[in-house]
Design a protein around this motif. Structure first.
Motif, PDB file in Angstrom:
ATOM      1  N   SER A 149       0.843  -1.197   0.000  1.00 45.39           N
ATOM      2  CA  SER A 149       0.000   0.000   0.000  1.00 45.39           C
ATOM      3  C   SER A 149       0.875   1.241   0.000  1.00 45.39           C
ATOM      4  N   LEU A 150       0.361   2.302  -0.618  1.00 42.18           N
ATOM      5  CA  LEU A 150       1.019   3.605  -0.637  1.00 42.18           C
ATOM      6  C   LEU A 150       0.101   4.619   0.026  1.00 42.18           C
ATOM      7  N   THR A 151       0.663   5.467   0.875  1.00 38.92           N
ATOM      8  CA  THR A 151      -0.073   6.577   1.453  1.00 38.92           C
ATOM      9  C   THR A 151       0.364   7.848   0.745  1.00 38.92           C
ATOM     10  N   LEU A 152      -0.611   8.608   0.252  1.00 37.24           N
ATOM     11  CA  LEU A 152      -0.358   9.805  -0.550  1.00 37.24           C
ATOM     12  C   LEU A 152      -0.933  11.017   0.167  1.00 37.24           C
ATOM     13  N   SER A 153      -0.148  12.099   0.248  1.00 31.90           N
ATOM     14  CA  SER A 153      -0.594  13.315   0.921  1.00 31.90           C
ATOM     15  C   SER A 153      -0.238  14.528   0.068  1.00 31.90           C
ATOM     16  N   ASP A 154      -0.899  15.644   0.335  1.00 32.25           N
ATOM     17  CA  ASP A 154      -0.538  16.881  -0.336  1.00 32.25           C
ATOM     18  C   ASP A 154       0.842  17.332   0.148  1.00 32.25           C
ATOM     19  N   PRO A 155       1.740  17.714  -0.757  1.00 36.24           N
ATOM     20  CA  PRO A 155       3.096  18.103  -0.331  1.00 36.24           C
ATOM     21  C   PRO A 155       3.118  19.275   0.642  1.00 36.24           C
ATOM     22  N   ASP A 156       2.084  20.131   0.595  1.00 35.84           N
ATOM     23  CA  ASP A 156       2.045  21.298   1.470  1.00 35.84           C
ATOM     24  C   ASP A 156       1.090  21.108   2.644  1.00 35.84           C
ATOM     25  N   GLY A 157       0.625  19.896   2.849  1.00 36.64           N
ATOM     26  CA  GLY A 157      -0.227  19.609   3.986  1.00 36.64           C
ATOM     27  C   GLY A 157      -1.660  20.069   3.847  1.00 36.64           C
ATOM     28  N   ARG A 158      -2.098  20.390   2.631  1.00 41.96           N
ATOM     29  CA  ARG A 158      -3.478  20.833   2.431  1.00 41.96           C
ATOM     30  C   ARG A 158      -4.422  19.637   2.366  1.00 41.96           C
ATOM     31  N   GLU A 159      -5.708  19.931   2.519  1.00 40.49           N
ATOM     32  CA  GLU A 159      -6.719  18.886   2.391  1.00 40.49           C
ATOM     33  C   GLU A 159      -6.773  18.385   0.945  1.00 40.49           C
ATOM     34  N   LEU A 160      -7.089  17.115   0.800  1.00 45.82           N
ATOM     35  CA  LEU A 160      -7.315  16.517  -0.501  1.00 45.82           C
ATOM     36  C   LEU A 160      -8.813  16.489  -0.786  1.00 45.82           C
ATOM     37  N   PRO A 161      -9.213  16.366  -2.048  1.00 45.00           N
ATOM     38  CA  PRO A 161     -10.650  16.321  -2.368  1.00 45.00           C
ATOM     39  C   PRO A 161     -11.350  15.169  -1.649  1.00 45.00           C
ATOM     40  N   ALA A 162     -12.571  15.419  -1.245  1.00 44.99           N
ATOM     41  CA  ALA A 162     -13.374  14.390  -0.584  1.00 44.99           C
ATOM     42  C   ALA A 162     -13.695  13.270  -1.574  1.00 44.99           C
ATOM     43  N   TRP A 163     -13.966  12.072  -1.039  1.00 47.68           N
ATOM     44  CA  TRP A 163     -14.306  10.936  -1.882  1.00 47.68           C
ATOM     45  C   TRP A 163     -15.271  10.029  -1.149  1.00 47.68           C
ATOM     46  N   GLU A 164     -15.920   9.154  -1.904  1.00 42.62           N
ATOM     47  CA  GLU A 164     -16.868   8.199  -1.363  1.00 42.62           C
ATOM     48  C   GLU A 164     -16.381   6.781  -1.669  1.00 42.62           C
ATOM     49  N   PRO A 165     -16.789   5.785  -0.875  1.00 40.53           N
ATOM     50  CA  PRO A 165     -16.382   4.409  -1.152  1.00 40.53           C
ATOM     51  C   PRO A 165     -16.654   4.011  -2.605  1.00 40.53           C
ATOM     52  N   GLY A 166     -15.693   3.299  -3.189  1.00 40.47           N
ATOM     53  CA  GLY A 166     -15.771   2.909  -4.590  1.00 40.47           C
ATOM     54  C   GLY A 166     -14.961   3.789  -5.509  1.00 40.47           C
ATOM     55  N   ALA A 167     -14.455   4.923  -5.007  1.00 45.35           N
ATOM     56  CA  ALA A 167     -13.710   5.868  -5.846  1.00 45.35           C
ATOM     57  C   ALA A 167     -12.303   5.364  -6.137  1.00 45.35           C
ATOM     58  N   HIS A 168     -11.743   5.882  -7.227  1.00 50.44           N
ATOM     59  CA  HIS A 168     -10.360   5.569  -7.564  1.00 50.44           C
ATOM     60  C   HIS A 168      -9.663   6.815  -8.081  1.00 50.44           C
ATOM     61  N   VAL A 169      -8.345   6.764  -8.125  1.00 52.41           N
ATOM     62  CA  VAL A 169      -7.545   7.836  -8.702  1.00 52.41           C
ATOM     63  C   VAL A 169      -6.692   7.274  -9.828  1.00 52.41           C
ATOM     64  N   ASP A 170      -6.330   8.152 -10.757  1.00 51.52           N
ATOM     65  CA  ASP A 170      -5.325   7.832 -11.758  1.00 51.52           C
ATOM     66  C   ASP A 170      -3.978   8.250 -11.171  1.00 51.52           C
ATOM     67  N   LEU A 171      -3.024   7.345 -11.137  1.00 49.92           N
ATOM     68  CA  LEU A 171      -1.705   7.616 -10.592  1.00 49.92           C
ATOM     69  C   LEU A 171      -0.690   7.584 -11.727  1.00 49.92           C
ATOM     70  N   VAL A 172       0.037   8.685 -11.909  1.00 52.98           N
ATOM     71  CA  VAL A 172       1.080   8.759 -12.921  1.00 52.98           C
ATOM     72  C   VAL A 172       2.397   8.350 -12.268  1.00 52.98           C
ATOM     73  N   LEU A 173       2.947   7.233 -12.700  1.00 53.58           N
ATOM     74  CA  LEU A 173       4.167   6.696 -12.117  1.00 53.58           C
ATOM     75  C   LEU A 173       5.395   7.425 -12.665  1.00 53.58           C
ATOM     76  N   PRO A 174       6.549   7.273 -12.031  1.00 57.68           N
ATOM     77  CA  PRO A 174       7.747   7.976 -12.506  1.00 57.68           C
ATOM     78  C   PRO A 174       8.069   7.723 -13.972  1.00 57.68           C
ATOM     79  N   SER A 175       7.732   6.552 -14.492  1.00 58.26           N
ATOM     80  CA  SER A 175       7.994   6.242 -15.895  1.00 58.26           C
ATOM     81  C   SER A 175       7.059   6.968 -16.841  1.00 58.26           C
ATOM     82  N   GLY A 176       5.981   7.561 -16.308  1.00 59.47           N
ATOM     83  CA  GLY A 176       4.948   8.176 -17.132  1.00 59.47           C
ATOM     84  C   GLY A 176       3.748   7.278 -17.333  1.00 59.47           C
ATOM     85  N   ALA A 177       3.844   6.010 -16.946  1.00 58.11           N
ATOM     86  CA  ALA A 177       2.705   5.101 -17.051  1.00 58.11           C
ATOM     87  C   ALA A 177       1.581   5.574 -16.132  1.00 58.11           C
TER      88      ALA A 177
END
Length: 319
Positions: A23-51
């Motif tokens: 598992s990865l834990t992701l946070s805002d670099p400046d400590g700000r709130e992230l957008p709210a979400w509901e169960p079932g949601a997903h994010v698109d993650l851009v990996l270092p390779s660009g994938a």
């Protein structure tokens, strides 16, 4: 900044959750709130390779300062999971887009949640939400072995519902006919996992509970998915720039738009991940994805441009 715009996040933790699952834990670099979400949601993650890969949010929905995703190392996959597992990501900034949700919990008198393998990730947040409410629910979770099944400790501790584990090497596969027999009318059934599980649930649905509310989340294209590009030519207008592009019968909208907008995000290009979901401002889209509901298709407000086409001579897209 809207929830669907690209944003930078800092990887603050990587943790082993089971054999082959991190598992990865992701946070805002400046400590700000992230957008709210509901169960079932997903994010698109851009990996270092660009994938670009899609991962369900499996943390706590009431935590506005971090997102959690869990990734299974896939042997023979496209390389994204190996990159997550093998790259030292803690302390690095990555780009995400979302959250977006086509797998929402609906109001129902009861719920059955079915998870196979890493399909537990969206189901976990649903179980947490249901455990805090009054409706009866059952979660059945299958995996290759107990060691490969993530989050079992937390799931076992949830109250106000039932959780059953089926490690295949000990208990066999999920006994779907027993689980789904004699459901209360209008029970909402949610399933996420490999294609074999989804196909088996659909088969049972046709036999046992045709009037129930079935919700699916796929990791791969449906076996009967339509061709990516097949049909008459039409035009696409990019509303933000005014460009008008010709989409021939043998190319997808995504292919053509990418010529003008090479930075556009996409991933599966088979209509099941949702990364290329685009707002439709005018025109009559022809939907060929396996994500949108029939109600979504009738509204025609968005489409997956990797597989969708147009019934009208021109589509105007919010690009």
């Amino acid at each position: 900044m809207s929830a669907d715009e690209a944003r930078r996040v800092l990887v603050t933790q990587a943790r082993r959750e089971a054999d082959g699952v991190v598992s990865l834990t992701l946070s805002d670099p400046d400590g700000r709130e992230l957008p709210a979400w509901e169960p079932g949601a997903h994010v698109d993650l851009v990996l270092p390779s660009g994938a670009v890969r899609q991962y369900s949010l499996c943390g706590h929905a009431d935590d506005r300062y971090s997102y959690t995703v869990a990734v299974l190392r896939e042997t023979g996959g496209r390389g994204g999971s190996a990159e997550v597992h093998d790259t030292g990501l803690v302390g690095r900034e990555l780009t995400i887009r979302g959250p977006r949700n086509h797998f929402r919990l609906v109001d129902a008198p009861g719920y059955v949640l079915l998870a196979g393998g890493i399909g537990i990730t969206p189901i976990l947040s649903m179980a947490r939400r249901l455990a805090a409410g009054p409706a009866p629910w059952l979660l059945c979770y299958g995996g290759r072995s107990a060691a490969s099944m993530a989050f079992t400790g937390e799931l076992a501790a949830l109250s106000r519902g039932r959780v059953e584990f089926y490690p295949e090497d000990e208990a066999g596969r999920l006994p779907l006919e027993r689980i789904l027999a004699d459901l209360v009318p209008r029970t909402a059934v949610y399933v996420c996992g490999p294609p074999g599980l989804i196909a088996a649930v659909q088969d049972c649905a046709g036999k046992l509970f045709p009037e129930q509310d079935l919700h699916l989340e796929r990791f791969t294209a449906a076996p009967d998915a339509q061709p990516r590009a097949d049909g008459d030519a039409f035009e696409v207008e990019l509303a933000r720039t005014g460009e008008v592009l010709e989409v021939p019968g043998d190319r997808s909208i995504l292919d053509v738009v990418r010529d003008a907008r090479p930075d556009i995000l996409s991933s599966c290009e088979e209509g099941f991940c949702g990364t290329c979901e685009t707002k439709v401002l005018a025109g009559d889209p022809e939907h060929r994805d396996t994500i949108l509901t029939e109600a979504d298709r009738e509204r025609g407000a968005t489409m997956m441009i990797c597989v969708g086409r147009s019934r009208s001579p021109r589509l105007v897209l919010d690009l």
